[in-house]
Design an enzyme around this catalytic site. Structure first.
Site, mmCIF file in Angstrom:
data_model
loop_
_atom_site.group_PDB
_atom_site.id
_atom_site.type_symbol
_atom_site.label_atom_id
_atom_site.label_comp_id
_atom_site.label_asym_id
_atom_site.label_seq_id
_atom_site.Cartn_x
_atom_site.Cartn_y
_atom_site.Cartn_z
ATOM 1 C CB ALA A 1 -0.923 0.002 1.214
ATOM 2 C CD GLU B 1 8.602 22.400 23.199
ATOM 3 O OE1 GLU B 1 9.760 22.789 23.432
ATOM 4 O OE2 GLU B 1 8.285 21.191 23.118
ATOM 5 C CG ASP C 1 9.652 16.190 18.141
ATOM 6 O OD1 ASP C 1 8.513 15.785 17.848
ATOM 7 O OD2 ASP C 1 10.313 15.732 19.095
ATOM 8 C CE LYS D 1 13.638 24.117 26.521
ATOM 9 N NZ LYS D 1 12.302 24.097 27.152
ATOM 10 C CG HIS E 1 13.892 20.404 17.129
ATOM 11 N ND1 HIS E 1 15.007 19.591 16.992
ATOM 12 C CD2 HIS E 1 13.032 19.672 17.891
ATOM 13 C CE1 HIS E 1 14.840 18.462 17.635
ATOM 14 N NE2 HIS E 1 13.633 18.479 18.174
ATOM 15 C CD GLU F 1 5.606 14.890 25.366
ATOM 16 O OE1 GLU F 1 5.583 13.874 26.083
ATOM 17 O OE2 GLU F 1 6.670 15.370 24.895
ATOM 18 C CE1 TYR G 1 12.343 21.308 22.244
ATOM 19 C CE2 TYR G 1 13.867 20.587 23.950
ATOM 20 C CZ TYR G 1 12.626 21.078 23.578
ATOM 21 O OH TYR G 1 11.677 21.341 24.530
#
Length: 753
Positions: free
Chosen positions: A125, A522, A441, A371, A445, A518, A367
C-alpha cells in the site's frame, strides 16, 4: 599528534573539501546536500516518488512501511493489510493504566470490515494523490490498482478497481439491517459497528457466507463506496446515499486574516468527481473546534458521530467556514517601574549575565540550541525595555553569531543544516529526538529559532534580508509550514493538520495509535514566530499563515488538550488536561516521565509574550494546578522521583496568568530553573502580570501585534508594537486609541466600561 585526533581532523578536512563544492548558497548562509562522514542518523528509504513527501501526517506510515499502521480519519479508521483494506468505526473506551492508576481514553482501530479485490492480490500500500485532508491509498499488483480515497471528517471511503469484483469480509457474522428497493444500498451491522455499502448502477450484492459478501461490478464501473454509520439505522443509510458517488478528488483549506476586525476566517473546500447521480456535494463531519461557537456554522444534518475528539456534527455541501478572533501579542513587555521589583530584577539580571551573553545560549542539537536562543532573546527584550542598550547589543550580537555559525559553518562541521532531497526536508545536525532519522518535532525545534530570528529582525532588518541571513530562516519556515505552491523543496504544511486543527509531531507515525503530539504549546510557539517574522520583514504571506496556524491551534488546544468547553473528555477520564493527543486516544503522561509537574508543564512551555492564550479561563488554571499538586503527591507516594520544585518557573508563570501575587509568593528564587528559562524572565513575567492584571482576551485591535490586560479594579493596560516606518494609530475594540511610533512599542492604560 594523537592518531585518533589525527583521524578525526583528517575526516573533517575531507568533509570540508567535499562539502565546499556541495553547499547550496542561500544568501550568506548555506545548506549541505551531503552528510558529514561518521554515521549521521538518516531517514530510511521513503516509498514515495511524487515530490516532497507528506511526512508528519495522520497517514504518513504509508511512506515507510509495506503495510501501514491504522489511519485515523474520524469518524472512521482504516488500515491496509495484505488481506485487504480494513474499515472500522472506532468507539472511545476507558483503558486503565496501572502504573499511573488512572484511565486513558482510547478509540483503537479494529479489523471490523475488510475489503479486497477478487481478481488480484495487492503487493503493498502506498500514498497516491493527497491534499489538505484527503489521501488515496493505492494497493497495486503490477498494473492493477485497488485505490481507496479517505479523508478526515468524511464518513465515506471511495474505492476504484482496475478489474474484477470486491470481496467484503467481516470480523464476525454480519447482519443486513437495510436494503434499498433497487438492491444497491445495503446497511450492514458487524457487532456494534454499522456501515452503508453503495454499489454502482448494475452492481449486485452476493452473500457468500455468514461473514463474506461479494460485490459483482458491471463492466466499466469499477467503483463503489462505503460509509461509516453512527448506528444500524436505515435512515442514515438513505441520508448518506445522496452523496455516495461524489468521489472526493481534492481538499483545500484557505484563510483570510481581517486585520481591521482581528478575525480569521477559514474555508474548507472539497472537490468531487460525480460518478453517478446529480449531487456533487459531500458530507463533512465537523470536529468540536469547527462547530463550537462558530458564527458561520451551516445547517446541521440529523446525524452525528461520537469520536475520540468529541461529538462530530455533520453538514453537507462543497465547503464550510469557521471564524475565530485572532488574539495578538507583542514582541516584548515594557520595563518594570522603579521600586522593589525592579531592584530584584537588576539582581537576577546580574546573575544571568555574569558570564556574558554566550552563557544564555544553548548547546547540543537543534532543540536545545533553540531553547538557548529563546533564553537569550527573552532577556534581550527585558534589558532593552530598561534602556540597557549595551547589554541588549551584546545579547543581539551573540545570538546572531550563534545562528550564523549554524547557517554558514564553513570548515567547522559540528553544526550544519542538510537538505534531504529524497523526502524534502531541512535537517539540522546534531539532530535530537528523532529529528533526522524519524523527521520528528521540526516545528518544536525550529519554532524557537524562528521566534529568536524574528526578534533579531525587529532590531536589525538588514540582517533579516533574504540575501543576508533571512533566506535560511525562511527555509526553516518552509520546512515546517510551506504554503508557497512554487516551492517544491518542501511539502505543504508539513506538521499542521488543517482538519484536526493542530499539528502532528511524528514524521512517520509508526504507531498503532496513529500520529501524536505532546507539546501543543511548542507548536504554537512556532506559529507565533512566523507571525513575528512575517510582520518584521513585511512578508504578509508568512505572517498570515502564522496567524492561521496560531489561532487555529489555540482553538484546538482548548478542546483536545484542555477541554475548556467540556465537549471532549469522557466522564471516565479523571484528569483536567491531556498531555499527549494521539490519532486514537488522549493520555496523561509524557515520552520521558510520569512526573505530574512535567506532564502538566509540557503544554505550557515556553512562556513568552505569545502565551497569553493560556489565560483564557482563569478558573481552569486554578483547578488544573490543584489537580497537579494532588497528582504529584500520589506520584511521590507510589515511589516516583522528581524534585519538588521542578519546572516551578513554568508552572508559577502559568499561575500568574490567574493570580500573579500568589505565584510570586510561591516562587523560590533560589530553586529550580527550567532549561529554557532564566530567573530574570520569570521575575519580569510575574511582576508584569502583577502590575497589569490578567490577559483580557475579549478586546481585539486592528493591528497584529497587540495585547490587553485588565486589573481587578477594571483598569486596562494596552500594548501595541508597530513594525512600520511611520507612526500608526492602533484602535482597540473597546474604543481605546494608541499612537505607536515607527518600529517601536507603546503602552497606555485606563478604565473602560
Amino acid at each position: 599528534m594523537n592518531c585518533i585526533k589525527l583521524a578525526a581532523v583528517t575526516a573533517l578536512a575531507v568533509w570540508a573539501i567535499a562539502a565546499s563544492a556541495e553547499p547550496v548558497r542561500v544568501g550568506l548562509g548555506q545548506y549541505s546536500t551531503t552528510l558529514a562522514p561518521g554515521g549521521e542518523r538518516e531517514l530510511p528509504a521513503v516509498r514515495y516518488e511524487g515530490g516532497p513527501a507528506p511526512t508528519n501526517k495522520w497517514y504518513s506510515s504509508l511512506l515507510f512501511d509495506k503495510w501501514a499502521q491504522p489511519l485515523y480519519a474520524q469518524p472512521a479508521s482504516y488500515r491496509p493489510v495484505a488481506a485487504g483494506f480494513q474499515v472500522d468505526v472506532p468507539r472511545p473506551a476507558a483503558v486503565f493504566n496501572g502504573s499511573r492508576e488512572e484511565n486513558d481514553i482510547v478509540a483503537a482501530h479494529k479489523a471490523t470490515l475488510s475489503i479486497a479485490p477478487t481478481a488480484f492480490v495487492p503487493a503493498d500500500a502506498r500514498i497516491g494523490r493527497f491534499s489538505d485532508w484527503a489521501v488515496d491509498v493505492v494497493m497495486a499488483s503490477g498494473k492493477d490498482r485497488f485505490t481507496a480515497t479517505i479523508a478526515h471528517g468524511s464518513p465515506y471511503s471511495f474505492y476504484e478497481l482496475t478489474q474484477g469484483n470486491a470481496r467484503f469480509k467481516s470480523s464476525e457474522p454480519y447482519r443486513v439491517f437495510s436494503r434499498s428497493e433497487d438492491g444497491r444500498a445495503l446497511g450492514l451491522a458487524v457487532g456494534d459497528r454499522a456501515f452503508a455499502l453503495y454499489a454502482p448502477a448494475g452492481g449486485q450484492w452476493q452473500e457468500v457466507d455468514a461473514q463474506t459478501l461479494e460485490l459483482v461490478l458491471p463492466p466499466g464501473k469499477g467503483y463503489f463506496s462505503v460509509a461509516a454509520l453512527q448506528a444500524a439505522d436505515a435512515a442514515q443509510v438513505n441520508l448518506l446515499r445522496r452523496y455516495a458517488f461524489a468521489f472526493i478528488t481534492d481538499t483545500q483549506v484557505s484563510w483570510q486574516y481581517d486585520e481591521k476586525r482581528s478575525e480569521l476566517t477559514t474555508t474548507y473546500t472539497a472537490t468531487t468527481l460525480l460518478r453517478e447521480g446529480t449531487e456533487k456535494g459531500s458530507v463533512f463531519a465537523l470536529y468540536p473546534h469547527q462547530w463550537h461557537d462558530n458564527p458561520l456554522l451551516p445547517a446541521v444534518l440529523p446525524l452525528s458521530y461520537p469520536s475520540i475528539r468529541g461529538e462530530l456534527k455533520v453538514v453537507s455541501g462543497n465547503s464550510f467556514k469557521t471564524r475565530y478572533r485572532y488574539r495578538g501579542f507583542v514582541p516584548a513587555w515594557p520595563a518594570l517601574p522603579d521600586g522593589p521589583s525592579r531592584t530584584k530584577l537588576d539582581a537576577f539580571l546580574a546573575e544571568d549575565l555574569q558570564f556574558g551573553p554566550d552563557q544564555l545560549l544553548g548547546s547540543r542539537g537543534t532543540y536545545w540550541e533553540g531553547k538557548g536562543l529563546n533564553r537569550a532573546v527573552q532577556v534581550m527584550g527585558i534589558v532593552e525595555a530598561m534602556g540597557r542598550t549595551r547589554d541588549r547589543d551584546a545579547i543581539l550580537a551573540a545570538t546572531k553569531a550563534r545562528m550564523q555559525r549554524w547557517f554558514a559553518p564553513g570548515e567547522e562541521v559540528d553544526r550544519y543544516f542538510h537538505y534531504n532531497a529524497r523526502v524534502g526536508s531541512l535537517i539540522g545536525y546534531p539532530d535530537e529526538y528523532g529529528s533526522a532519522d524519524q523527521l520528528n518535532d521540526h516545528h518544536f525545534h525550529y519554532g524557537y529559532w524562528i521566534f529568536a530570528a524574528a526578534q533579531i529582525a525587529l532590531r536589525d532588518p538588514d540582517w533579516a534580508k533574504r540575501e543576508k541571513w533571512g533566506g535560511m530562516v525562511e527555509l526553516m519556515i518552509a520546512d515546517i509550514a510551506n504554503t508557497d505552491p512554487a516551492n517544491r523543496m518542501f511539502p505543504r504544511l508539513r506538521h499542521f493538520d488543517p482538519y484536526e486543527g493542530h499539528s502532528w509531531a511524528s514524521g512517520g507515525a509508526p504507531f498503532y495509535d496513529g500520529n501524536n503530539q505532546e507539546s501543543s504549546s511548542e507548536a504554537i510557539n512556532a506559529w507565533a514566530g512566523m507571525i513575528l517574522w512575517g510582520e518584521a520583514t513585511g512578508n504578509k504571506r508568512i505572517r498570515d499563515t502564522g496567524i492561521y496556524l496560531y489561532t487555529t491551534e489555540v482553538e484546538a488546544l482548548k478542546h483536545y488538550w484542555f477541554d475548556l468547553h467540556h465537549k471532549v473528555f469522557a466522564p471516565e477520564y479523571s484528569n483536567l488536561d491531556a498531555a499527549m493527543v494521539w490519532g486514537d486516544k488522549y493520555i496523561h503522561t509524557t515520552w520521558w516521565t510520569e512526573d505530574p509537574r512535567e506532564v502538566h508543564g509540557i503544554n505550557l512551555l515556553p512562556l513568552t509574550t505569545a502565551s497569553l492564550y493560556l489565560g483564557t479561563d482563569p478558573d481552569y488554571i486554578q483547578r488544573n494546578l490543584e489537580a497537579m499538586d494532588a497528582e504529584f503527591a500520589r506520584f511521590l507516594a507510589r515511589g516516583g522521583k522528581a524534585p519538588r520544585d521542578i519546572w516551578q518557573d513554568i508552572l508559577l508563570g502559568y499561575h500568574a496568568l490567574r493570580d500573579a501575587d500568589a505565584a510570586i509568593a510561591r516562587w523560590n528564587p533560589s530553586g529550580a530553573v527550567e532549561d529554557g528559562e532564566t530567573r530574570s524572565h520569570t521575575w519580569h513575567w510575574m511582576s508584569s502580570l502583577a502590575a497589569y492584571g490578567r490577559p483580557d482576551l475579549g478586546v481585539g485591535a486592528d493591528a497584529p501585534l497587540y495585547s490587553v490586560f485588565r486589573r481587578a479594579d477594571g483598569t486596562r493596560t494596552y500594548l501595541a508594537y508597530n513594525t512600520g516606518p511611520r507612526a500608526r494609530t492602533v484602535n482597540f475594540g473597546d474604543g481605546t486609541r494608541l499612537v505607536v511610533p515607527p518600529r517601536s512599542a507603546a503602552v497606555t492604560s485606563g478604565k473602560k466600561p
